[in-house]
Design a protein around this motif. Structure first.
Motif, short mmCIF file in Angstrom:
data_model
loop_
_atom_site.label_atom_id
_atom_site.label_comp_id
_atom_site.label_asym_id
_atom_site.label_seq_id
_atom_site.Cartn_x
_atom_site.Cartn_y
_atom_site.Cartn_z
N SER A 62 -0.01 -10.17 -11.40
CA SER A 62 0.22 -11.57 -11.02
C SER A 62 0.88 -11.66 -9.65
CB SER A 62 1.07 -12.26 -12.09
OG SER A 62 1.42 -13.56 -11.69
N ILE A 63 1.91 -10.84 -9.44
CA ILE A 63 2.60 -10.84 -8.15
C ILE A 63 1.69 -10.30 -7.06
CG2 ILE A 63 4.52 -9.76 -6.88
CD1 ILE A 63 6.16 -9.93 -9.48
N GLY A 64 0.86 -9.32 -7.40
CA GLY A 64 -0.08 -8.78 -6.42
C GLY A 64 -1.03 -9.84 -5.91
N ARG A 65 -1.56 -10.66 -6.81
CA ARG A 65 -2.47 -11.75 -6.39
C ARG A 65 -1.74 -12.73 -5.48
NH1 ARG A 65 -4.15 -11.10 -11.84
NH2 ARG A 65 -2.75 -12.75 -12.55
N LEU A 109 9.79 -6.41 -8.91
CA LEU A 109 8.42 -6.28 -8.42
C LEU A 109 8.12 -7.27 -7.30
CD1 LEU A 109 6.44 -5.53 -11.70
CD2 LEU A 109 7.12 -3.95 -9.90
N GLU A 110 8.71 -8.46 -7.39
CA GLU A 110 8.50 -9.45 -6.32
C GLU A 110 9.11 -8.95 -5.01
OE1 GLU A 110 7.69 -13.79 -5.19
OE2 GLU A 110 7.88 -13.21 -7.28
N GLU A 111 10.31 -8.40 -5.06
CA GLU A 111 10.93 -7.87 -3.85
C GLU A 111 10.14 -6.69 -3.29
OE1 GLU A 111 13.55 -9.06 -2.03
OE2 GLU A 111 13.28 -10.78 -3.37
N THR A 112 9.58 -5.88 -4.18
CA THR A 112 8.75 -4.76 -3.73
C THR A 112 7.50 -5.27 -3.03
OG1 THR A 112 9.54 -3.44 -5.61
CG2 THR A 112 7.59 -2.64 -4.46
N ALA A 113 6.88 -6.28 -3.62
CA ALA A 113 5.67 -6.85 -3.00
C ALA A 113 5.98 -7.48 -1.65
CB ALA A 113 5.06 -7.89 -3.95
N LYS A 114 7.10 -8.20 -1.55
CA LYS A 114 7.49 -8.80 -0.27
C LYS A 114 7.63 -7.74 0.81
CE LYS A 114 10.07 -12.84 -1.95
NZ LYS A 114 11.44 -13.43 -2.06
N LEU A 115 8.32 -6.63 0.44
CA LEU A 115 8.52 -5.55 1.41
C LEU A 115 7.20 -4.88 1.77
CD1 LEU A 115 10.47 -3.85 3.09
CD2 LEU A 115 10.83 -2.39 1.08
N LEU A 147 5.63 -4.56 5.52
CA LEU A 147 5.34 -3.25 6.11
C LEU A 147 3.84 -3.02 6.32
CD1 LEU A 147 7.81 -1.03 4.01
CD2 LEU A 147 8.12 -1.84 6.37
N ASN A 148 3.02 -4.03 5.98
CA ASN A 148 1.56 -3.93 6.09
C ASN A 148 0.99 -2.88 5.14
OD1 ASN A 148 1.22 -5.95 8.14
ND2 ASN A 148 1.97 -4.47 9.65
N PHE A 149 1.60 -2.76 3.96
CA PHE A 149 1.04 -1.90 2.92
C PHE A 149 0.05 -2.72 2.11
CE2 PHE A 149 3.92 1.01 4.39
CZ PHE A 149 4.15 2.09 3.55
N ASN A 150 -0.94 -2.07 1.52
CA ASN A 150 -1.97 -2.81 0.77
C ASN A 150 -1.86 -2.62 -0.75
OD1 ASN A 150 -2.78 -0.10 1.11
ND2 ASN A 150 -4.90 -0.62 0.66
#
Length: 413
Positions: free
Chosen positions: A135-138, A99-105, A109-112
């Protein structure tokens, strides 16, 4: 602001309904997939899950990014957690990483928004995934979509669509440590072992060959059908042949049964048979075939008797002292696949097969099949020509035999 959602994807099965659900819930959003599973071992399993994920995404018109195969990083992060149970601390580390790698990407990519199809799996803890994701989203200033894909018939929809797509169903999450716990009674774990350099019948490599051809054929707009069949599989684990204490290069005929211990024997008699010399040994109902024909290892029909057979191109003196060892495994629930491209009732067809010998010989290059599909696309679309790829060819042409049984059943109807 337009919603842009990056979806972490672990496999085609979990994605097949989850992606549809997201498209329904967010009809105006830009949705992109991210296939990233560093916990999956071996790499062939990673590739098999990726190609099924790609097939689902392409059918839904969703772009999907393939993450790096990063098993070394996952192993480092899970050190000391090898014996943790399912849903334990090791799984938490695994969720965090993906999930952290997904959030980084997503941020790059300027996704919200971001989410994961792991929320689809009944084997995963929904609340744990929700807490980790939020948690990762915040941390990255993103919204985590904790969608319960399982609700309102979600699991039933997933199972139905998986069957319709004929998706590969993995029998473990991908984690080698979880598999160790599941297979405590096994001397080795077949899912983690590569038997030779080729695509033996019933192997992951054979199935990956089929899936690769399938997704290419579908990209050409061709009708495709997989026809799976069960058979008794066989794998060679180890073998030794020495003559007068000197090791002799050899092969073992498929479906040869194991020897309980080191067998010390001599030649009882020899005779010529077709293109080989057959040596019967004085112990163990063992034969040695001396031949320069490599196809001797490819069965032309299923074996009814499983006495051990060693194959070599070395000559063996009549009075030689012979030592043999053989350990093999019979797999009663092996599965292979026939792939039909085009109309099964086409007036003409071209035949191939998917498996090879363990050393990779006596098989077809997938690129050659793809070239044939391109050059004959119009004939296949018109119903004039079909392409058949049979499974388990070297086990006695089992795919062809299964196809004949199916054709006979249809004629009876």
């Amino acid at each position: 602001m337009e919603d842009k959602i990056l979806v972490h994807i672990c496999c085609g099965v979990d994605a097949v309904w989850a992606l549809r659900k997201l498209k329904m819930d967010f009809p105006d959003a830009q949705i992109k997939g991210f296939f990233y599973d560093p916990n999956i071992h071996p790499e062939e399993e990673y590739e098999l899950r990726w190609i099924e994920t790609l097939r689902i995404c392409e059918d839904l018109g969703i772009e999907c990014i393939k993450g790096d195969y990063d098993i070394e990083r996952w192993i480092d992060l899970t050190k000391g957690l090898e014996n943790e149970p399912e849903r334990g601390k090791r799984c938490t580390v695994c969720h965090d990483l993906r999930l952290e790698e997904t959030a980084k990407l997503a941020k790059k990519l300027n996704f919200n928004k971001f989410t994961t199809v792991l929320l689809m799996s009944p084997k995963k803890d929904f609340q744990v995934l929700k807490d980790v994701g939020e948690s990762i989203g915040r941390k990255y200033g993103l919204e985590f979509l904790a969608v319960d894909f399982r609700k309102k018939g979600g699991v039933e929809n997933m199972n139905r669509l998986s069957k319709e797509y004929q998706l590969y169903h993995q029998n473990y999450c991908g984690c080698m440590y979880a598999l160790f716990q599941q297979r405590k009674d096994k001397g080795y774990i077949s899912e983690l072992v590569s038997f030779g350099r080729g695509r033996i019948a019933g192997s992951r490599e054979e199935l990956l060959f089929i899936k690769d051809i399938r997704i290419f054929a579908e990209s050409l707009g061709l009708k495709v059908k997989e026809d799976k069949f069960k058979f008794i599989g066989w794998r060679l684990i180890r073998s030794v042949l020495t003559v007068n204490k000197e090791p002799v290069p050899h092969r073992v005929l498929p479906y040869s049964s194991s020897l309980k211990s080191v067998l010390r024997a001599k030649v009882a008699r020899s005779y010529e048979e077709e293109d080989k010399v057959v040596l019967n040994l004085n112990k163990g109902n063992v034969q040695i075939w001396i031949t320069d024909n490599p196809e001797a290892e490819s069965l032309k029909k299923p074996r009814l008797f499983t006495d051990p057979v060693f194959i070599t191109d070395n000559s063996i003196p009549q009075d030689a002292k012979i030592e043999l060892q053989l350990e093999a495994d019979f797999i009663p629930d092996s599965e292979s696949t026939n792939l039909i491209i085009g109309n099964p009732d086409a007036e003409s067809y071209v035949e191939f097969y998917s498996d090879t010998l363990p050393d990779g010989s006596l098989g077809f290059d997938p690129e050659k099949i793809k070239e044939l599909l391109i050059s004959n696309r119009e004939k296949i679309l018109s119903g004039m020509l079909s392409v058949r790829i049979y499974g388990a060819e070297h086990c006695g042409k089992l795919g062809r035999e299964y196809s004949k049984i199916g054709e006979k059943s249809l004629k009876k109807l």
